[in-house]
Design an enzyme around this catalytic site. Structure first.
Site, PDB file in Angstrom:
ATOM      1  N   ALA A  83       0.846  -1.195   0.000  1.00 42.10           N
ATOM      2  CA  ALA A  83       0.000   0.000   0.000  1.00 42.10           C
ATOM      3  C   ALA A  83       0.875   1.236   0.000  1.00 42.10           C
ATOM      4  CB  ALA A  83      -0.885   0.016   1.249  1.00 42.10           C
ATOM      5  N   THR A 125      -6.399  -0.687   8.443  1.00 44.44           N
ATOM      6  CA  THR A 125      -5.994   0.270   9.474  1.00 44.44           C
ATOM      7  C   THR A 125      -7.200   0.785  10.258  1.00 44.44           C
ATOM      8  OG1 THR A 125      -5.179   2.545   9.718  1.00 44.44           O
ATOM      9  CG2 THR A 125      -6.027   1.969   7.579  1.00 44.44           C
ATOM     10  N   ASP A 126      -6.946   1.182  11.499  1.00 47.51           N
ATOM     11  CA  ASP A 126      -8.023   1.789  12.310  1.00 47.51           C
ATOM     12  C   ASP A 126      -8.441   3.147  11.747  1.00 47.51           C
ATOM     13  OD1 ASP A 126      -5.752   3.238  13.023  1.00 47.51           O
ATOM     14  OD2 ASP A 126      -6.012   2.994  15.190  1.00 47.51           O
ATOM     15  N   GLU A 127      -7.619   3.696  10.824  1.00 45.80           N
ATOM     16  CA  GLU A 127      -7.941   5.031  10.287  1.00 45.80           C
ATOM     17  C   GLU A 127      -9.224   5.023   9.460  1.00 45.80           C
ATOM     18  OE1 GLU A 127      -4.626   7.382   8.909  1.00 45.80           O
ATOM     19  OE2 GLU A 127      -3.239   6.256  10.158  1.00 45.80           O
ATOM     20  N   TYR A 153      -5.688   8.778   2.115  1.00 41.74           N
ATOM     21  CA  TYR A 153      -5.122   7.476   2.505  1.00 41.74           C
ATOM     22  C   TYR A 153      -6.188   6.589   3.142  1.00 41.74           C
ATOM     23  CZ  TYR A 153      -2.981   4.050   5.651  1.00 41.74           C
ATOM     24  OH  TYR A 153      -2.692   2.891   6.325  1.00 41.74           O
ATOM     25  N   LYS A 157      -7.971   3.017   1.852  1.00 44.44           N
ATOM     26  CA  LYS A 157      -7.954   1.766   2.625  1.00 44.44           C
ATOM     27  C   LYS A 157      -9.389   1.293   2.892  1.00 44.44           C
ATOM     28  CE  LYS A 157      -4.815  -0.144   4.123  1.00 44.44           C
ATOM     29  NZ  LYS A 157      -3.962  -1.198   3.525  1.00 44.44           N
ATOM     30  N   LEU A 193       6.090   9.366  12.347  1.00 47.84           N
ATOM     31  CA  LEU A 193       6.407  10.139  13.559  1.00 47.84           C
ATOM     32  C   LEU A 193       7.620   9.614  14.344  1.00 47.84           C
ATOM     33  CD1 LEU A 193       5.445  12.466  15.576  1.00 47.84           C
ATOM     34  CD2 LEU A 193       4.445  10.596  16.885  1.00 47.84           C
ATOM     35  N   VAL A 209       6.546  19.103  15.285  1.00 51.54           N
ATOM     36  CA  VAL A 209       5.290  18.581  15.846  1.00 51.54           C
ATOM     37  C   VAL A 209       4.130  19.338  15.200  1.00 51.54           C
ATOM     38  CG1 VAL A 209       3.923  18.439  17.965  1.00 51.54           C
ATOM     39  CG2 VAL A 209       6.367  17.881  18.000  1.00 51.54           C
TER      40      VAL A 209
HETATM   41  P1  NAD Z   1       5.272   0.866   4.165  1.00 47.24           P
HETATM   42  O1  NAD Z   1       4.967   2.118   3.412  1.00 47.24           O
HETATM   43  O2  NAD Z   1       6.442   0.820   5.089  1.00 47.24           O
HETATM   44  O3  NAD Z   1       5.470  -0.352   3.112  1.00 47.24           O
HETATM   45  C1  NAD Z   1       4.651  -0.517   2.004  1.00 47.24           C
HETATM   46  C2  NAD Z   1       5.343  -1.528   1.077  1.00 47.24           C
HETATM   47  O4  NAD Z   1       4.465  -1.764  -0.035  1.00 47.24           O
HETATM   48  C3  NAD Z   1       6.659  -1.025   0.484  1.00 47.24           C
HETATM   49  O5  NAD Z   1       7.627  -2.041   0.536  1.00 47.24           O
HETATM   50  C4  NAD Z   1       6.310  -0.686  -0.960  1.00 47.24           C
HETATM   51  O6  NAD Z   1       7.398  -0.832  -1.854  1.00 47.24           O
HETATM   52  C5  NAD Z   1       5.208  -1.697  -1.241  1.00 47.24           C
HETATM   53  N1  NAD Z   1       4.315  -1.262  -2.324  1.00 47.24           N
HETATM   54  C6  NAD Z   1       3.724  -0.043  -2.472  1.00 47.24           C
HETATM   55  N2  NAD Z   1       2.989  -0.026  -3.606  1.00 47.24           N
HETATM   56  C7  NAD Z   1       3.094  -1.274  -4.148  1.00 47.24           C
HETATM   57  C8  NAD Z   1       2.538  -1.857  -5.312  1.00 47.24           C
HETATM   58  N3  NAD Z   1       1.739  -1.177  -6.149  1.00 47.24           N
HETATM   59  N4  NAD Z   1       2.847  -3.152  -5.568  1.00 47.24           N
HETATM   60  C9  NAD Z   1       3.664  -3.864  -4.754  1.00 47.24           C
HETATM   61  N5  NAD Z   1       4.230  -3.339  -3.647  1.00 47.24           N
HETATM   62  C10 NAD Z   1       3.934  -2.039  -3.361  1.00 47.24           C
HETATM   63  O7  NAD Z   1       3.925   0.507   4.907  1.00 47.24           O
HETATM   64  P2  NAD Z   1       3.692  -0.215   6.332  1.00 47.24           P
HETATM   65  O8  NAD Z   1       3.710   0.807   7.392  1.00 47.24           O
HETATM   66  O9  NAD Z   1       4.561  -1.404   6.423  1.00 47.24           O
HETATM   67  O10 NAD Z   1       2.170  -0.665   6.148  1.00 47.24           O
HETATM   68  C11 NAD Z   1       1.856  -1.945   5.590  1.00 47.24           C
HETATM   69  C12 NAD Z   1       0.356  -2.110   5.558  1.00 47.24           C
HETATM   70  O11 NAD Z   1      -0.171  -2.001   6.865  1.00 47.24           O
HETATM   71  C13 NAD Z   1      -0.370  -1.045   4.735  1.00 47.24           C
HETATM   72  O12 NAD Z   1      -1.401  -1.669   4.027  1.00 47.24           O
HETATM   73  C14 NAD Z   1      -0.912  -0.081   5.768  1.00 47.24           C
HETATM   74  O13 NAD Z   1      -2.095   0.530   5.302  1.00 47.24           O
HETATM   75  C15 NAD Z   1      -1.184  -1.029   6.921  1.00 47.24           C
HETATM   76  N6  NAD Z   1      -1.118  -0.431   8.267  1.00 47.24           N
HETATM   77  C16 NAD Z   1      -0.011   0.262   8.667  1.00 47.24           C
HETATM   78  C17 NAD Z   1       0.050   0.770   9.971  1.00 47.24           C
HETATM   79  C18 NAD Z   1       1.268   1.503  10.474  1.00 47.24           C
HETATM   80  O14 NAD Z   1       1.253   1.995  11.608  1.00 47.24           O
HETATM   81  N7  NAD Z   1       2.363   1.575   9.728  1.00 47.24           N
HETATM   82  C19 NAD Z   1      -1.027   0.575  10.843  1.00 47.24           C
HETATM   83  C20 NAD Z   1      -2.145  -0.135  10.394  1.00 47.24           C
HETATM   84  C21 NAD Z   1      -2.166  -0.640   9.105  1.00 47.24           C
HETATM   85  P1  TYD Z   2       2.174   9.247  11.326  1.00 46.39           P
HETATM   86  O1  TYD Z   2       3.360   8.514  11.854  1.00 46.39           O
HETATM   87  O2  TYD Z   2       2.257   9.895   9.990  1.00 46.39           O
HETATM   88  O3  TYD Z   2       0.954   8.215  11.391  1.00 46.39           O
HETATM   89  P2  TYD Z   2      -0.648   8.480  11.190  1.00 46.39           P
HETATM   90  O4  TYD Z   2      -0.870   9.847  10.667  1.00 46.39           O
HETATM   91  O5  TYD Z   2      -1.001   7.451  10.183  1.00 46.39           O
HETATM   92  O6  TYD Z   2      -1.246   8.261  12.533  1.00 46.39           O
HETATM   93  O7  TYD Z   2       1.783  10.366  12.369  1.00 46.39           O
HETATM   94  C1  TYD Z   2       1.474  10.047  13.711  1.00 46.39           C
HETATM   95  C2  TYD Z   2       1.044  11.330  14.401  1.00 46.39           C
HETATM   96  O8  TYD Z   2       2.171  12.212  14.473  1.00 46.39           O
HETATM   97  C3  TYD Z   2      -0.031  12.091  13.650  1.00 46.39           C
HETATM   98  O9  TYD Z   2      -0.908  12.675  14.598  1.00 46.39           O
HETATM   99  C4  TYD Z   2       0.732  13.187  12.907  1.00 46.39           C
HETATM  100  C5  TYD Z   2       1.899  13.463  13.835  1.00 46.39           C
HETATM  101  N1  TYD Z   2       3.158  13.898  13.171  1.00 46.39           N
HETATM  102  C6  TYD Z   2       3.819  15.059  13.605  1.00 46.39           C
HETATM  103  O10 TYD Z   2       3.375  15.748  14.545  1.00 46.39           O
HETATM  104  N2  TYD Z   2       4.984  15.429  12.985  1.00 46.39           N
HETATM  105  C7  TYD Z   2       5.517  14.707  11.944  1.00 46.39           C
HETATM  106  O11 TYD Z   2       6.573  15.124  11.381  1.00 46.39           O
HETATM  107  C8  TYD Z   2       4.839  13.510  11.524  1.00 46.39           C
HETATM  108  C9  TYD Z   2       5.382  12.691  10.388  1.00 46.39           C
HETATM  109  C10 TYD Z   2       3.668  13.148  12.174  1.00 46.39           C
END
Ligand code: NAD
Ligand code: TYD
Length: 339
Positions: A83, A125-127, A153, A157, A193, A209
């Site tokens: 994603a 995601t919870d978002e 985003y 999702k 973050l 922030v």
């Molecule tokens: P990330 O951005 O670190 O990794 C995404 C990966 O997907 C990358 O390796 C990228 O190269 C690959 N990718 C992107 N587009 C692609 C495509 N078209 N085809 C094949 N590969 C592709 O993301 P993450 O933080 O590891 O998140 C992974 C999943 O978990 C996502 O679906 C995200 O929505 C979900 N998620 C993330 C969080 C979080 O806190 N990071 C929380 C809840 C859910």
């Molecule tokens: P982020 O890690 O982008 O995750 P998400 O928006 O998906 O929850 O951001 C986490 C929180 O931190 C969000 O409230 C936005 C805030 N944030 C900052 O305050 N400064 C930053 O530079 C970034 C990247 C995020």
């Protein structure tokens, strides 16, 4: 058992691959990743030569390529992490979010229908639930909370989630969906973050922030997420959604101050910058369903997890320094220069 893991060169996908190869050494894991700016092949270096691991550079939107791979591998399970995952980038340019997150999901599920699958799992995601008010700490997201998205985003999702559930109802595809809260841990891309603040603090750069820093996120150590996914793909009921979160709500500002303390850096580095557009106030998961049905509870306490994470960034400077010195630098300039 052959498991296709998409997005496995990213943060959570790579942690999941490491977890699965250790937990199920008899499984074959096939990682599909387009290697966008967020994908990092060096992350997978430790498993690259394992006989039961294969890496395929492929876009999940490439229908022909995906079908060919399914024909070759005949996977039992597909877990879709692939994603576009960063809210700020989705505000800058939603287009690729719609393509990868929605259309890519459709291509994967069509391949599952064509070649057969025991389980298709969508990592969500919870978002998708939108946000909760700060003055109602009694409210939590359950699986029945209405979808109510704020950013391109989260909308992409949510669109994918609805499509996945429709493939269950219409085509009987054996799907599950998980909606997890914010993850943290090793290999987290430094645009998010926690790693951004660690990297900036280590370089004595300002810590940007957004707004007043009062937004609340429910943080979960990435390995706990991987454990939950392993349970869901094996024991979760098809057609069901499972929320994953650890009742670990923290305000952004408190996290940034904690990182300063842990690294021995002054809080004077903290710089309040223009707020994110449509910024969600609070996320908080009610994990009762996964706890009662599958016996999952988070194992890593935040105070331990954040120490482990900071230690990892100190020990693996090359991993993130390479990223912040590469093309990511242009993004950082664009996003933060005049904020
Ligand atoms: P990330 O951005 O670190 O990794 C995404 C990966 O997907 C990358 O390796 C990228 O190269 C690959 N990718 C992107 N587009 C692609 C495509 N078209 N085809 C094949 N590969 C592709 O993301 P993450 O933080 O590891 O998140 C992974 C999943 O978990 C996502 O679906 C995200 O929505 C979900 N998620 C993330 C969080 C979080 O806190 N990071 C929380 C809840 C859910
Ligand atoms: P982020 O890690 O982008 O995750 P998400 O928006 O998906 O929850 O951001 C986490 C929180 O931190 C969000 O409230 C936005 C805030 N944030 C900052 O305050 N400064 C930053 O530079 C970034 C990247 C995020």
């Amino acid at each position: 058992m052959t498991v296709i893991v998409t997005g496995g060169a990213g943060f959570i996908g790579s942690n999941f691959i490491f977890y699965m190869l250790k937990k199920h050494p008899d499984y074959r894991i096939v990682c599909v990743d387009k290697l966008t700016y967020a994908g990092n092949l060096s992350t997978l270096e430790p498993v690259m030569k394992l006989p039961n691991f294969r890496f395929v550079k492929l876009d999940i939107c490439d229908r022909e390529g995906i079908y060919k791979l399914f024909e070759e591998e005949k996977p039992d399970i597909t877990v879709n992490f692939a994603a576009e995952s960063h809210v700020d980038r989705s505000i800058e340019n939603p287009d690729i979010f719609l393509k990868t997150n929605i259309l890519g999901t459709a291509v994967l599920m069509d391949a599952c229908r064509k070649y057969g699958i025991k389980r298709y799992h969508q990592v969500s995601t919870d978002e998708v639930y939108g946000d909760l008010p700060l003055d109602r700490p009694d409210l939590f997201f359950t699986e029945d909370t209405p979808i109510h998205t704020s950013s391109p985003y989260s909308s992409s999702k949510a669109g994918a989630d609805l499509l996945v559930l429709s493939y269950y109802r219409t085509f009987d595809l054996p799907v599950t969906v998980s909606r997890c809260s914010n993850n943290y841990g090793p290999y987290h891309f430094p645009e998010k973050l926690i790693p951004l603040m660690i990297a900036n603090a280590l370089h004595d750069k300002p810590l940007p922030v957004y707004g007043k820093g009062l937004n609340v996120r429910d943080w979960l150590y990435v390995e706990d997420h991987c454990k939950a996914l392993d349970l869901i793909i094996h024991k979760g009921r098809v057609g069901e959604v499972y929320n994953i979160g650890g009742h670990n709500e923290m305000r952004n500002i408190d996290i940034v101050k904690l990182i300063c303390r842990e690294l021995g850096k002054p809080e004077s580095l903290i710089t309040y910058v223009t707020d994110r557009k449509g910024h969600d106030m609070r996320y908080a998961i009610d994990p009762t369903k996964i706890k009662n049905e599958l016996g999952w509870t988070p194992e890593t306490k935040f105070e331990d997890g954040i120490k482990k994470t900071i230690r990892w960034y100190l020990d693996n400077r090359e991993w993130w320094e390479t990223i912040i010195n590469g093309e990511y630098r242009d993004y950082y300039e664009r996003m933060y220069a005049n904020r």
